[in-house]
Design a protein around this motif. Sequence first.
Motif, mmCIF file in Angstrom:
data_model
loop_
_atom_site.group_PDB
_atom_site.id
_atom_site.type_symbol
_atom_site.label_atom_id
_atom_site.label_comp_id
_atom_site.label_asym_id
_atom_site.label_seq_id
_atom_site.Cartn_x
_atom_site.Cartn_y
_atom_site.Cartn_z
ATOM 1 N N GLN A 151 32.362 28.524 40.410
ATOM 2 C CA GLN A 151 32.429 29.073 39.053
ATOM 3 C C GLN A 151 31.076 29.636 38.617
ATOM 4 O O GLN A 151 31.036 30.648 37.902
ATOM 5 C CB GLN A 151 32.903 27.984 38.096
ATOM 6 C CG GLN A 151 34.364 27.619 38.316
ATOM 7 C CD GLN A 151 34.817 26.473 37.438
ATOM 8 O OE1 GLN A 151 35.199 26.660 36.281
ATOM 9 N NE2 GLN A 151 34.765 25.262 37.977
ATOM 10 N N ARG A 152 30.008 28.998 39.042
ATOM 11 C CA ARG A 152 28.671 29.505 38.701
ATOM 12 C C ARG A 152 28.446 30.904 39.281
ATOM 13 O O ARG A 152 27.895 31.785 38.612
ATOM 14 C CB ARG A 152 27.632 28.507 39.207
ATOM 15 C CG ARG A 152 26.193 28.920 39.035
ATOM 16 C CD ARG A 152 25.257 27.729 39.025
ATOM 17 N NE ARG A 152 25.507 26.791 40.098
ATOM 18 C CZ ARG A 152 24.967 26.886 41.320
ATOM 19 N NH1 ARG A 152 24.171 27.898 41.616
ATOM 20 N NH2 ARG A 152 25.212 25.956 42.250
ATOM 21 N N TYR A 153 28.888 31.109 40.505
ATOM 22 C CA TYR A 153 28.685 32.410 41.146
ATOM 23 C C TYR A 153 29.691 33.450 40.676
ATOM 24 O O TYR A 153 29.350 34.638 40.578
ATOM 25 C CB TYR A 153 28.712 32.265 42.668
ATOM 26 C CG TYR A 153 27.388 31.784 43.215
ATOM 27 C CD1 TYR A 153 26.377 32.686 43.523
ATOM 28 C CD2 TYR A 153 27.138 30.429 43.396
ATOM 29 C CE1 TYR A 153 25.157 32.257 44.011
ATOM 30 C CE2 TYR A 153 25.912 29.991 43.884
ATOM 31 C CZ TYR A 153 24.929 30.906 44.187
ATOM 32 O OH TYR A 153 23.715 30.478 44.664
ATOM 33 N N TRP A 154 30.921 33.038 40.365
ATOM 34 C CA TRP A 154 31.859 33.992 39.784
ATOM 35 C C TRP A 154 31.301 34.552 38.477
ATOM 36 O O TRP A 154 31.383 35.746 38.219
ATOM 37 C CB TRP A 154 33.208 33.313 39.499
ATOM 38 C CG TRP A 154 33.934 32.829 40.719
ATOM 39 C CD1 TRP A 154 33.813 33.292 41.998
ATOM 40 C CD2 TRP A 154 34.890 31.767 40.766
ATOM 41 N NE1 TRP A 154 34.652 32.584 42.833
ATOM 42 C CE2 TRP A 154 35.318 31.634 42.105
ATOM 43 C CE3 TRP A 154 35.436 30.910 39.800
ATOM 44 C CZ2 TRP A 154 36.268 30.685 42.504
ATOM 45 C CZ3 TRP A 154 36.370 29.964 40.196
ATOM 46 C CH2 TRP A 154 36.781 29.864 41.535
ATOM 47 N N GLN A 155 30.707 33.650 37.697
ATOM 48 C CA GLN A 155 30.135 34.089 36.423
ATOM 49 C C GLN A 155 28.924 34.987 36.645
ATOM 50 O O GLN A 155 28.768 36.007 35.970
ATOM 51 C CB GLN A 155 29.753 32.874 35.589
ATOM 52 C CG GLN A 155 29.260 33.223 34.193
ATOM 53 C CD GLN A 155 29.053 31.989 33.329
ATOM 54 O OE1 GLN A 155 29.021 30.871 33.825
ATOM 55 N NE2 GLN A 155 28.926 32.190 32.030
ATOM 56 N N ALA A 156 28.077 34.626 37.596
ATOM 57 C CA ALA A 156 26.890 35.433 37.881
ATOM 58 C C ALA A 156 27.264 36.851 38.307
ATOM 59 O O ALA A 156 26.541 37.813 38.016
ATOM 60 C CB ALA A 156 26.049 34.766 38.968
ATOM 61 N N GLY A 188 29.983 38.379 37.306
ATOM 62 C CA GLY A 188 30.832 38.987 36.299
ATOM 63 C C GLY A 188 32.297 39.024 36.696
ATOM 64 O O GLY A 188 33.065 39.863 36.208
ATOM 65 N N GLU A 208 34.378 36.140 36.607
ATOM 66 C CA GLU A 208 35.106 34.942 36.177
ATOM 67 C C GLU A 208 36.459 35.270 35.557
ATOM 68 O O GLU A 208 37.398 34.463 35.638
ATOM 69 C CB GLU A 208 34.257 34.115 35.207
ATOM 70 C CG GLU A 208 33.993 34.755 33.851
ATOM 71 C CD GLU A 208 32.745 35.625 33.815
ATOM 72 O OE1 GLU A 208 32.215 35.835 32.716
ATOM 73 O OE2 GLU A 208 32.310 36.098 34.891
ATOM 74 N N ASN A 209 36.608 36.456 34.963
ATOM 75 C CA ASN A 209 37.883 36.814 34.348
ATOM 76 C C ASN A 209 38.933 37.240 35.365
ATOM 77 O O ASN A 209 40.106 37.395 35.022
ATOM 78 C CB ASN A 209 37.679 37.934 33.329
ATOM 79 C CG ASN A 209 36.896 37.474 32.112
ATOM 80 O OD1 ASN A 209 36.931 36.297 31.756
ATOM 81 N ND2 ASN A 209 36.174 38.379 31.488
ATOM 82 N N ASP A 268 41.520 32.723 38.589
ATOM 83 C CA ASP A 268 42.273 31.665 37.908
ATOM 84 C C ASP A 268 42.270 30.442 38.826
ATOM 85 O O ASP A 268 43.030 30.384 39.799
ATOM 86 C CB ASP A 268 43.697 32.143 37.631
ATOM 87 C CG ASP A 268 44.549 31.102 36.918
ATOM 88 O OD1 ASP A 268 43.980 30.113 36.408
ATOM 89 O OD2 ASP A 268 45.779 31.276 36.890
#
Length: 228
Positions: free
Chosen positions: A109-114, A116, A118-119, A122
Amino acid sequence: MASKISELTDASGFIESNLYDYLLSVSLREPQVLTQLREETAQLPDGEMQIAPDQGQFMALLIKLMGVKRILEIGTFTGYSSLWMALSLPADGLILTCDISKEDTAIAQRYWQAAGMENKVDLHLAPALDTLNDLLSTGAAGTFDFAFIDADKVNYHHYYEKSLALLRPGGLMAIDNVLWSGEVADPTADDPETNALRALNLALCQDERIDLSMLGIADGLTLALKKS
């Protein structure tokens, strides 16, 4: 990119390390965020579970070629494969990924957010068979374009059958570790994981519902195209 990627992955056992590094040096286009995730994951005690970078890039290419929008992933780990795939999806694409480890998926999740992304992801933290059964019971059969299986080997056949039901006709499934470091061809290997993979490989060879190709990439990758 690390100068010796073969030292950071355990998935290059079927090709000599210097040739593998050459292959990557002239073909790999790995975004920096994926390089960072791969290198962090390689330091974990079970870091060898991470897919190889050339495999990630190959699956990303398949996703672009097929115009994939909906992906089912069984086995998230630290999110390296899901991030490769998410980066290849269109703006309205989505990956539904299954895992049971809060610790590993926290890294993901940290890398998905980094990145962009994360959206586009699922995450379902629950036994994968429960998630697959829930999807089938709520009308999701035939709604996914692509599926990737890379989880506990003893359940591979169950994952395969349920993922096949969830794929649309013409959808593609990729199944990891089908050569299992050569153990599937070793008659002295008699553990549950190896036997499960042997049984799956034989079953898929005889399954008329799919078109089939087993590739020697990384630790063996089977591609199964669901017939119309």
